[in-house]
Write a protein that holds these residues in place. Structure first.
Motif, mmCIF file in Angstrom:
data_model
loop_
_atom_site.group_PDB
_atom_site.id
_atom_site.type_symbol
_atom_site.label_atom_id
_atom_site.label_comp_id
_atom_site.label_asym_id
_atom_site.label_seq_id
_atom_site.Cartn_x
_atom_site.Cartn_y
_atom_site.Cartn_z
ATOM 1 N N TRP A 61 -9.725 -3.527 -5.088
ATOM 2 C CA TRP A 61 -8.681 -4.034 -4.526
ATOM 3 C C TRP A 61 -7.551 -4.180 -5.438
ATOM 4 C CZ3 TRP A 61 -7.521 -4.101 0.148
ATOM 5 C CH2 TRP A 61 -8.510 -3.991 1.004
ATOM 6 N N ASN A 62 -7.797 -4.502 -6.775
ATOM 7 C CA ASN A 62 -6.741 -4.587 -7.939
ATOM 8 C C ASN A 62 -6.162 -3.033 -8.169
ATOM 9 O OD1 ASN A 62 -6.940 -7.194 -8.601
ATOM 10 N ND2 ASN A 62 -8.067 -6.979 -10.306
ATOM 11 N N LEU A 64 -6.045 -0.684 -5.675
ATOM 12 C CA LEU A 64 -5.312 -0.325 -4.470
ATOM 13 C C LEU A 64 -4.100 -1.321 -4.397
ATOM 14 C CD1 LEU A 64 -8.427 -0.651 -1.740
ATOM 15 C CD2 LEU A 64 -7.004 1.439 -2.270
ATOM 16 N N ALA A 65 -3.986 -2.611 -4.897
ATOM 17 C CA ALA A 65 -2.872 -3.238 -5.000
ATOM 18 C C ALA A 65 -1.731 -2.546 -6.181
ATOM 19 C CB ALA A 65 -3.217 -4.662 -5.549
ATOM 20 N N GLY A 66 -2.317 -2.071 -6.943
ATOM 21 C CA GLY A 66 -1.329 -1.499 -8.027
ATOM 22 C C GLY A 66 -0.877 -0.025 -7.155
ATOM 23 N N ASP A 67 -1.850 0.445 -6.647
ATOM 24 C CA ASP A 67 -1.482 1.785 -5.969
ATOM 25 C C ASP A 67 -0.240 1.488 -4.905
ATOM 26 O OD1 ASP A 67 -1.443 4.665 -5.611
ATOM 27 O OD2 ASP A 67 -2.663 4.117 -3.794
ATOM 28 N N VAL A 68 -0.491 0.457 -3.992
ATOM 29 C CA VAL A 68 0.617 0.458 -2.906
ATOM 30 C C VAL A 68 1.742 -0.268 -3.558
ATOM 31 C CG1 VAL A 68 -1.103 0.271 -1.197
ATOM 32 C CG2 VAL A 68 -0.375 -1.895 -2.159
ATOM 33 N N ALA A 69 1.722 -0.794 -4.593
ATOM 34 C CA ALA A 69 2.725 -1.477 -5.421
ATOM 35 C C ALA A 69 3.966 -0.541 -5.865
ATOM 36 C CB ALA A 69 2.605 -2.610 -6.298
ATOM 37 N N SER A 70 3.302 0.599 -6.193
ATOM 38 C CA SER A 70 4.164 1.609 -6.925
ATOM 39 C C SER A 70 5.168 2.223 -5.918
ATOM 40 C CB SER A 70 3.073 2.867 -7.237
ATOM 41 O OG SER A 70 3.608 3.903 -7.414
ATOM 42 N N ILE A 83 -2.053 -4.185 2.879
ATOM 43 C CA ILE A 83 -2.979 -3.895 1.835
ATOM 44 C C ILE A 83 -2.893 -4.696 0.516
ATOM 45 C CG2 ILE A 83 -3.887 -2.146 -0.039
ATOM 46 C CD1 ILE A 83 -3.306 0.078 2.319
ATOM 47 N N PHE A 84 -1.514 -5.046 0.120
ATOM 48 C CA PHE A 84 -1.334 -5.833 -0.977
ATOM 49 C C PHE A 84 -1.829 -7.100 -0.720
ATOM 50 C CE2 PHE A 84 0.778 -8.506 -4.162
ATOM 51 C CZ PHE A 84 0.606 -7.666 -5.492
ATOM 52 N N TYR A 85 -1.689 -7.558 0.473
ATOM 53 C CA TYR A 85 -1.928 -9.078 1.004
ATOM 54 C C TYR A 85 -3.429 -9.078 0.757
ATOM 55 C CZ TYR A 85 -3.595 -12.982 3.804
ATOM 56 O OH TYR A 85 -4.197 -14.008 4.514
#
Length: 125
Positions: A61-62, A64-70, A83-85
């Motif tokens: 999940w970390n 994924l969070a990094g990916d969607v924050a890009s 996804i970040f949530y």
């Protein structure tokens, strides 16, 4: 046959499936979710294995969070936010599990829902 063709055929199997980003994500979720389910069943007798499964899930999940924050991520903003949530929820809920305040059922259900979406929603890439 040139050198490029020889190299390509030497390192690929003609029977190997072509992986899409979607199928790779599905496989990662399937592996982690299976690991988490199996470890949860025996968490009283093998707590370190359970902790490792929780940590592997949190790491997924970390990522994924990094990916969607890009800024380069092409998913719709609303989906990226969701996804970040879920990544934040997973981080917090994992901490609660380790403190004995919660169980793993929610994490397994979230992962399973994501897998269903990856498998069905939007079809092939």
């Amino acid at each position: 046959m040139n050198a490029f063709d020889m190299a390509r055929t030497a390192y690929t199997s003609p029977a190997a499936p072509i992986r899409t980003a979607r199928s790779t994500e599905y496989t990662a979720f399937a592996k982690i979710t299976h690991q988490l389910r199996a470890a949860a069943v025996k968490k009283k007798t093998s707590f370190p294995e359970f902790v490792k499964a929780l940590d592997d899930n949190r790491k997924l999940w970390n990522i994924l969070a990094g990916d969607v924050a890009s800024a380069n991520n092409q998913l719709p903003k609303e989906l990226r936010a969701q996804i970040f949530y879920l990544a934040e929820f997973t981080r917090k809920h994992t901490s609660d599990i380790l403190q004995g305040k919660a169980d793993e059922a929610s994490l397994i259900e979230i992962n399973t829902s994501i897998m269903r979406g990856l498998r069905h929603e939007g079809g092939q890439e």
